[in-house]
Motif scaffolding. Sequence first.
Motif, PDB file in Angstrom:
ATOM      1  N   SER A 500       1.405 -32.394  36.515  1.00  0.00           N
ATOM      2  CA  SER A 500       0.373 -33.157  37.204  1.00  0.00           C
ATOM      3  C   SER A 500       0.644 -33.246  38.696  1.00  0.00           C
ATOM      4  CB  SER A 500       0.280 -34.560  36.603  1.00  0.00           C
ATOM      5  OG  SER A 500      -0.823 -35.248  37.124  1.00  0.00           O
ATOM      6  N   VAL A 539      -3.493 -32.813  27.355  1.00  0.00           N
ATOM      7  CA  VAL A 539      -3.029 -32.348  28.668  1.00  0.00           C
ATOM      8  C   VAL A 539      -2.879 -30.836  28.667  1.00  0.00           C
ATOM      9  CG1 VAL A 539      -1.012 -32.288  30.196  1.00  0.00           C
ATOM     10  CG2 VAL A 539      -1.949 -34.476  29.452  1.00  0.00           C
ATOM     11  N   LEU A 677      -3.318 -31.335  37.293  1.00  0.00           N
ATOM     12  CA  LEU A 677      -4.146 -31.030  36.132  1.00  0.00           C
ATOM     13  C   LEU A 677      -5.598 -30.825  36.525  1.00  0.00           C
ATOM     14  CD1 LEU A 677      -2.560 -33.556  33.634  1.00  0.00           C
ATOM     15  CD2 LEU A 677      -2.313 -31.074  33.617  1.00  0.00           C
TER      16      LEU A 677
END
Length: 887
Positions: A500, A539, A677
């Motif tokens: 991220s 994710v 992300l």
Amino acid sequence: MEWTAQLFTAAATARVFHVRGIESEVELPYAALHMLFGGWTAEIDSLPRAQAGALHAALGSPEKDAPVSTASRDRLLVGLGVLALLSGIPESGPLLCIVDDAQWLDEASAAALSFAARRLGTEGIIMLFAVRDHENSHIGSDLPELRLAPLTREDARELLLERAPKLQAATLHRVIDVADGNPLALIELCTLVSDSDEVDFAGDDPVLAPGPVSDRIEKTFGDRIRALPEETRPILLTAAAEEAGGLTTLAAAAKELGCSLAGLEAAEQARLIDVSGNVVVFRHPLIRRVMYRQAPLVRRLATHQALARVLTSDEYADRRAWHLAAGTAGTSAEVSAALESAADRAQKLGAYRTSAVAYERAASFATEDRARARLLTSSAQAMLVTGRLDTAQRLAARSMLLSSDSRARAESAVVRAQVEFARSSISDACRTLLDAAAPLVRSHPQVAQTMLAAVFRWLIYAPDPVMIKMAEPVADTIAAELGSEASVQLTAGKHAALVSAGHLDAAAPLVRALAPLSKRPIQTDSTEDELADIMLLLVVEDARKALPRALELLRSCREKGMTGLLPEVLYRVALAQLCLGAFRQSKAAAAEALAVADAIGSPLVAMRLFEVLAVHAAVTGDEQECRDLSNRCAASTGEHDEPQYTAYALCTLDMGYGRYESAISRTEIGTGPFHGLLYLRLAPNHIEAAMRLGRRSEAAERLTHYLQWASALADNPAVTAVAYRCRALVADDNDAKDLWLAAIEFHGKEERPFEYARTLLLYGEWLRHMRRRTDARESLRSALARFEQLGAHPWADRTRMGLRACGVTVFGGNGNVVTPVELTAQEATVTRLAVEGLADREIAVRLFLSPRTVAYHLSNSYRKLGVSSRMGLTQVIAQGVRRDGLA
């Protein structure tokens, strides 16, 4: 029971249910609800099982074989049960539910009643809450409010003449002047005037002297109490201390105190109390308050101790605890334990504010600092659930000062961190948890792991490279202590936070860490861990594994009545379905989640749901809806510009309408320190838009980063397919063919309709560019069928243009191939659930409505859609009616 005078007029026109808040019961969970529905066993049994179980538990009469330990904890089910009970009353005229002295409702009852009040629509029911000025109340501030103005002089004169027609004119005007429009003051001063032959009302009598009206009223009550016989005061004080106590309780306590019920006769004659049935009721709450305040401290303590001695049954355990507290000076382990037990019971019933107050009070009686710190932490945790962040932080700080060991200090730190997170101070929250977890790494590694896992979860959404670097070595030490198998979630969370933050080299370790996690059985008994596991799977875009786990957790939550978790679970269901291209189901799940999030006040989940719904609007080309949802998301985050959370939706909207410059501008927000992300999620759009604008080098640079991510997710055919598509877009014509075919092959292994259709559209356009029109037509027709099935109208229009360029005549376009139907959002959601086969009562439970309101919305849908049954609805939907997510 005497109602507030202003409610009599309303009560005369309808059937009436009434309940009154009692000051001495304000900390007893569901005390008011018990008075209102305590005898409704049969009616409660007719409700859906989860609601019935929750209501029975709340009212202290558990249903046989009901999972009370879970159902009773969900206050939303209790509120929904109240709504269903009221709306299910036979239709023999309007119903008025009066709640007097609502400022003294216990928190749990107030929440249930105000929940029902907010959802009354077509039921023919009105709820009136009467709240005194300058009093705290648990009634929601969002209910319509009417403030009663003082009586005019003419109205005051009329009231006085009705109560005391023989008053002399001078005295009447003096009373009106002094009362200043206060109805209670008028009545009480009028009574005093009528009863007295000695007061000189033309002179300067202190009763009618200038000063606050409330002081004069209290003085009149105090004078009446002091005039009572000596034998009356002890039993009247007992009634004041145990306001809701019946005559049986008062008689037992009187025996302990050496007095008797006979003493109440004088108070009744003095019009201070009424005996209604078997209950002594003060004619006005101020009388009780004055009686209690006038009594010496020693007598008050003795009275509460006597009441505690006679309230020995389990039914009165909470009352006994509070009387013990009120009757004890100084510390006491016994009192502390009794209050802690009361707090535990309140928490099981979902009355978190009540439990917080009881824990804090228990702490004040604790005899050791360790116990005091533990109770203060419990109080802080309960306050946090109620959203009282300042109070929770204050209690946690007090606990921290008293805590001597690192484990106890860590529990306080968790509360402080959660407060900081709720205030969007995510870096501060992570630092607080990290500082508290570090000393526990060796002594309590499991506790430290839970805290570090929370740190990494927060850092996924708001990556802070410095904080990640600080947390990494602590996490590695914990993993070494526990072993790799026990620390899967922590390790995966660490790598997800790194990705991220833009560290794509962590993508492959992330996928490896998640491999054992995705194979282990679903943890329905550990919902927090399961929610985290599902989110980690999403994710890495592994919706295939995430969706069945999320659906199983959703089933478990519904079965156990864990409504408070539904927004988070439904959000994951909606996101997984969105990833898989199940748009209709995804939008339905998001709409339901938003309804629940609104009901329980969960803005952070609502913000993420706005993003999911915005993507739906973007795909279908509803530009206004997409921008409205983006604005709502901005409002919920406090941002003034378009929020980053809806960047993907707005970018997809621009791509659908061919606004490539605008689309690229949306993707630029992912190039900074924001969110790796999001950067990856936006990459395919950026690559396509850049190629449309002839910026090959820009597209190639972005492709390099995306391929690193796709390589780590090589076992995910959907991601691999999009990666091949992006490579084909950037490649030379000589190399593109095999890349296009590979993309289509991988789409076939896991079909995600929207992405597959986009690949077929682009491939068809490439084939037309290569002058292979026959092959292009086949690819474009296949893309068009998918876009039309999804309702992706801008994309379908683009595909039709490509087919026309290939010499194919295509009808429709611009959304005209469907029938426009104007359904409201609520009607659309109710209609969809009805089509899925849910009964009215089941839909009501899902959407926090009454069954009658559900029937009302369905009736409107029938009329607008031109059908007369649920079968008709199913047929209409099957034919492709589109509006507000119906198809």
